[in-house]
Design a protein around this motif. Structure first.
Motif, PDB file in Angstrom:
ATOM      1  N   GLY A 124     -51.364  36.071  71.982  1.00 27.82           N
ATOM      2  CA  GLY A 124     -52.822  36.001  71.145  1.00 27.82           C
ATOM      3  C   GLY A 124     -53.494  37.284  70.944  1.00 27.82           C
ATOM      4  O   GLY A 124     -54.181  37.654  70.182  1.00 27.82           O
ATOM      5  N   ALA A 125     -53.625  37.781  72.073  1.00 26.84           N
ATOM      6  CA  ALA A 125     -54.619  38.743  72.329  1.00 26.84           C
ATOM      7  C   ALA A 125     -54.318  40.263  71.603  1.00 26.84           C
ATOM      8  O   ALA A 125     -53.354  40.760  71.964  1.00 26.84           O
ATOM      9  CB  ALA A 125     -55.036  38.978  73.887  1.00 26.84           C
ATOM     10  N   TRP A 144     -59.105  40.361  59.392  1.00 27.69           N
ATOM     11  CA  TRP A 144     -59.506  39.969  60.988  1.00 27.69           C
ATOM     12  C   TRP A 144     -60.643  39.024  60.912  1.00 27.69           C
ATOM     13  O   TRP A 144     -61.672  39.130  60.016  1.00 27.69           O
ATOM     14  CB  TRP A 144     -59.864  41.600  61.489  1.00 27.69           C
ATOM     15  CG  TRP A 144     -60.616  41.059  63.073  1.00 27.69           C
ATOM     16  CD1 TRP A 144     -59.652  40.626  63.922  1.00 27.69           C
ATOM     17  CD2 TRP A 144     -61.649  41.322  63.526  1.00 27.69           C
ATOM     18  NE1 TRP A 144     -60.491  40.476  65.090  1.00 27.69           N
ATOM     19  CE2 TRP A 144     -61.787  40.955  64.768  1.00 27.69           C
ATOM     20  CE3 TRP A 144     -62.788  42.103  63.027  1.00 27.69           C
ATOM     21  CZ2 TRP A 144     -62.899  41.132  65.835  1.00 27.69           C
ATOM     22  CZ3 TRP A 144     -63.788  42.368  63.842  1.00 27.69           C
ATOM     23  CH2 TRP A 144     -63.945  41.624  65.268  1.00 27.69           C
ATOM     24  N   VAL A 145     -60.505  38.302  61.872  1.00 27.78           N
ATOM     25  CA  VAL A 145     -61.168  36.769  61.887  1.00 27.78           C
ATOM     26  C   VAL A 145     -62.743  37.144  61.730  1.00 27.78           C
ATOM     27  O   VAL A 145     -63.371  36.106  61.040  1.00 27.78           O
ATOM     28  CB  VAL A 145     -60.807  36.094  62.990  1.00 27.78           C
ATOM     29  CG1 VAL A 145     -59.367  35.590  63.167  1.00 27.78           C
ATOM     30  CG2 VAL A 145     -61.222  36.652  64.408  1.00 27.78           C
ATOM     31  N   ASN A 196     -55.262  44.793  61.235  1.00 27.51           N
ATOM     32  CA  ASN A 196     -55.287  43.346  61.713  1.00 27.51           C
ATOM     33  C   ASN A 196     -55.560  42.409  60.861  1.00 27.51           C
ATOM     34  O   ASN A 196     -56.546  42.094  60.288  1.00 27.51           O
ATOM     35  CB  ASN A 196     -56.326  43.617  62.903  1.00 27.51           C
ATOM     36  CG  ASN A 196     -56.464  42.378  63.893  1.00 27.51           C
ATOM     37  OD1 ASN A 196     -55.585  41.407  63.824  1.00 27.51           O
ATOM     38  ND2 ASN A 196     -57.488  42.126  64.980  1.00 27.51           N
ATOM     39  N   TYR A 228     -57.672  51.007  64.421  1.00 27.77           N
ATOM     40  CA  TYR A 228     -56.127  51.299  64.520  1.00 27.77           C
ATOM     41  C   TYR A 228     -55.445  52.673  64.011  1.00 27.77           C
ATOM     42  O   TYR A 228     -54.328  52.765  64.065  1.00 27.77           O
ATOM     43  CB  TYR A 228     -55.226  50.004  64.071  1.00 27.77           C
ATOM     44  CG  TYR A 228     -55.494  48.900  64.680  1.00 27.77           C
ATOM     45  CD1 TYR A 228     -55.043  48.574  65.816  1.00 27.77           C
ATOM     46  CD2 TYR A 228     -56.428  48.064  64.026  1.00 27.77           C
ATOM     47  CE1 TYR A 228     -55.673  47.165  66.793  1.00 27.77           C
ATOM     48  CE2 TYR A 228     -56.838  46.742  64.557  1.00 27.77           C
ATOM     49  CZ  TYR A 228     -56.488  46.325  65.900  1.00 27.77           C
ATOM     50  OH  TYR A 228     -56.778  45.267  66.368  1.00 27.77           O
ATOM     51  N   TYR A 276     -49.566  44.492  65.520  1.00 28.47           N
ATOM     52  CA  TYR A 276     -49.256  42.970  65.332  1.00 28.47           C
ATOM     53  C   TYR A 276     -48.245  42.901  64.004  1.00 28.47           C
ATOM     54  O   TYR A 276     -48.028  43.718  63.376  1.00 28.47           O
ATOM     55  CB  TYR A 276     -50.615  42.558  64.393  1.00 28.47           C
ATOM     56  CG  TYR A 276     -51.976  42.625  65.242  1.00 28.47           C
ATOM     57  CD1 TYR A 276     -51.965  41.928  66.419  1.00 28.47           C
ATOM     58  CD2 TYR A 276     -52.953  43.564  64.711  1.00 28.47           C
ATOM     59  CE1 TYR A 276     -53.256  42.179  66.897  1.00 28.47           C
ATOM     60  CE2 TYR A 276     -54.088  43.791  65.584  1.00 28.47           C
ATOM     61  CZ  TYR A 276     -54.207  42.973  66.683  1.00 28.47           C
ATOM     62  OH  TYR A 276     -55.194  43.432  67.446  1.00 28.47           O
ATOM     63  N   ARG A 281     -49.896  35.202  63.795  1.00 31.98           N
ATOM     64  CA  ARG A 281     -49.975  36.561  64.108  1.00 31.98           C
ATOM     65  C   ARG A 281     -49.531  36.594  65.256  1.00 31.98           C
ATOM     66  O   ARG A 281     -49.600  35.886  66.405  1.00 31.98           O
ATOM     67  CB  ARG A 281     -51.479  37.183  64.064  1.00 31.98           C
ATOM     68  CG  ARG A 281     -51.570  38.541  64.364  1.00 31.98           C
ATOM     69  CD  ARG A 281     -52.708  38.867  64.774  1.00 31.98           C
ATOM     70  NE  ARG A 281     -53.279  38.615  66.045  1.00 31.98           N
ATOM     71  CZ  ARG A 281     -54.508  39.001  66.542  1.00 31.98           C
ATOM     72  NH1 ARG A 281     -55.250  39.855  65.834  1.00 31.98           N
ATOM     73  NH2 ARG A 281     -54.999  38.640  67.779  1.00 31.98           N
TER      74      ARG A 281
HETATM   75  N1  GLU Z   1     -59.490  42.439  67.934  1.00 29.77           N
HETATM   76  C1  GLU Z   1     -58.660  41.746  68.909  1.00 29.77           C
HETATM   77  C2  GLU Z   1     -57.860  40.539  68.212  1.00 29.77           C
HETATM   78  O1  GLU Z   1     -57.928  40.427  66.984  1.00 29.77           O
HETATM   79  C3  GLU Z   1     -59.603  41.228  70.227  1.00 29.77           C
HETATM   80  C4  GLU Z   1     -60.042  39.966  69.845  1.00 29.77           C
HETATM   81  C5  GLU Z   1     -61.545  39.823  69.100  1.00 29.77           C
HETATM   82  O2  GLU Z   1     -62.256  40.531  69.154  1.00 29.77           O
HETATM   83  O3  GLU Z   1     -61.057  39.292  67.916  1.00 29.77           O
HETATM   84  O4  GLU Z   1     -57.294  39.960  69.053  1.00 29.77           O
END
Ligand code: GLU
Length: 400
Positions: free
Chosen positions: A37-38, A125-126, A175, A207, A325, A375
């Motif tokens: 996950g990380a 990315w979240v 990501n 990245y 990823y 992912r």
């Molecule tokens: N960027 C990394 C990830 O997507 C670290 C966790 C986060 O800060 O979202 O897993």
């Protein structure tokens, strides 16, 4: 009257952080869980960077610094931008923050008003949409699916722009997919942006150094210098230099934006850790040769994971250009039934099934705005990856 702010009702806790914590918790409770996950390199920070941090402590560099970074760290960042990206940013154009997330947060808080739109290609990315919402803006999601190599086309970008667009986020390599825009692909996007002078470009280049097969990385402001005065070029030491815990992100951009971000930072966190700033100088000015060696190790893992996942019935895994990823489609698993009799209806069901049945933690695609996918972060050892992919296969073969 509710005690918690309304804005909090619009966002959720970070799902990447949640999955990472959940895997750690299960492991601490004695469960055999493999965490994919990380998004964090498994390599260690290199010794001379650690030493620079230790020396900073011994030399008493343990006090406040200017809110958005020491002049000498800005100079090292300026050298990096010139050397690696051909971009000129002076001290007045550079902001140093407490991790890349903080850079994004400061930029959005400093610029977004109610109703301002931020174009975010999905999968994303979240944290981009939620930070937009926290800052009062409106995320505008552009779907870039597996059939488009997870890349937004120029036509999609153009169609998403409105008079309210303030930013477009370009994260290459991405990501959660690892997809990266070639020079020509990036040029098509920057050509569109030339025609919309009110739109700013948020280039998340974190990245940059993790690319494969001779892929040449380009950042938008270098591809189209005419956009430089409305681009924030963001980067950090976390991913390239395996310095996630040191919390240093930074950005280069126009002075007016950088000083607005400084204002936000001066009233919130103040300076990023002084010790981490000194270590960052060592990372950016030191030998860069090992970055390539690490990228080679990541490439081997990418190839291993792509091959093994493509051998799993119901999964389809494209080969990404960079990052660490992969983002396989699990469309072929939706509707299947687990040995316990549960029908898999979503990618959340799939990731929950993988965790509960074979102890593999992945992040479900819904968190990144594009389903049905999940992912995998392959920033872990080859042996662990082989074991994890074997378990995923076993779990998928058990479905009816
Ligand atoms: N960027 C990394 C990830 O997507 C670290 C966790 C986060 O800060 O979202 O897993």
């Amino acid at each position: 009257m509710a005690f918690i702010a309304d804005a909090l009702g619009r966002i959720k806790p970070s799902p990447t952080i949640a999955v990472t914590s959940k895997a750690a918790e299960l492991r601490a409770a004695g469960k055999d869980v493999i965490g994919l996950g990380a998004g964090e390199p498994d390599f260690d920070t290199i010794d001379y960077v650690k030493d620079a941090g230790i020396q900073a402590i011994l030399q008493g560099k343990t006090k406040y610094t200017p809110a958005d970074g020491l002049p000498e760290v800005k100079d090292a960042i300026s050298r990096k931008f010139r050397r690696e990206n051909g971009l000129d940013y002076g001290r007045e154009n550079i902001s140093v923050n407490c991790g890349g997330k903080h850079t994004i947060y400061n930029a959005f808080v400093a610029t977004l008003n109610e109703g301002d739109e931020v174009i975010i290609p999905a999968p994303y990315w979240v944290s981009y949409p939620d930070m937009t919402l926290l800052a009062g803006g409106t995320p505008v999601i552009v779907e870039a699916g597996i059939e488009n190599g997870f890349k937004m086309s120029a036509a999609q970008l153009e169609a998403a722009i409105t008079p309210s667009t303030k930013w477009v986020v370009i994260n290459s390599p991405s990501n959660p997919t690892g997809a990266a825009y070639s020079y020509d692909e990036m040029k098509k996007l920057t050509d569109v942006l030339l025609n919309y002078p009110h739109v700013w470009i948020f280039a998340d280049d974190i990245y940059e150094h993790i690319v494969y097969d001779g892929f040449q990385f380009y950042t938008p402001a270098a591809v189209e210098p005419k956009l430089k005065d409305r681009t924030l070029t963001m980067n950090g030491v976390a991913k390239a230099y395996a310095m996630t815990g040191w919390r240093i992100g930074y950005a280069g951009g126009p002075e007016e934006l950088i000083s607005a971000m400084r204002k936000v930072q001066s009233q919130s966190t103040s300076n990023p850790c002084s010790i981490s700033q000194i270590a960052t100088i060592a990372a950016l000015d030191g030998d860069q040769g090992y970055l390539q060696v690490r990228a080679e190790a990541f490439k081997k893992r990418r190839d291993l994971v792509v091959e093994m996942i493509n051998n799993v019935p119901g999964l389809e895994c494209p080969t990404p250009e960079g990052a660490f990823y992969v983002y396989p489609s699990c469309a072929g698993l939706i509707g299947k039934v687990t040995p316990d009799g549960k029908t898999l209806e979503s990618d959340l069901d799939v990731s929950t099934y993988l965790l509960e049945s074979v102890g593999v933690a992945v992040v479900h695609g819904e968190a990144f705005g594009l389903s049905p996918h999940f992912r995998i972060s392959y920033a872990t050892s080859d042996d662990i990856l082989v074991e994890a992919c074997t378990r995923i296969k076993t779990a998928c073969e058990a479905l009816k």
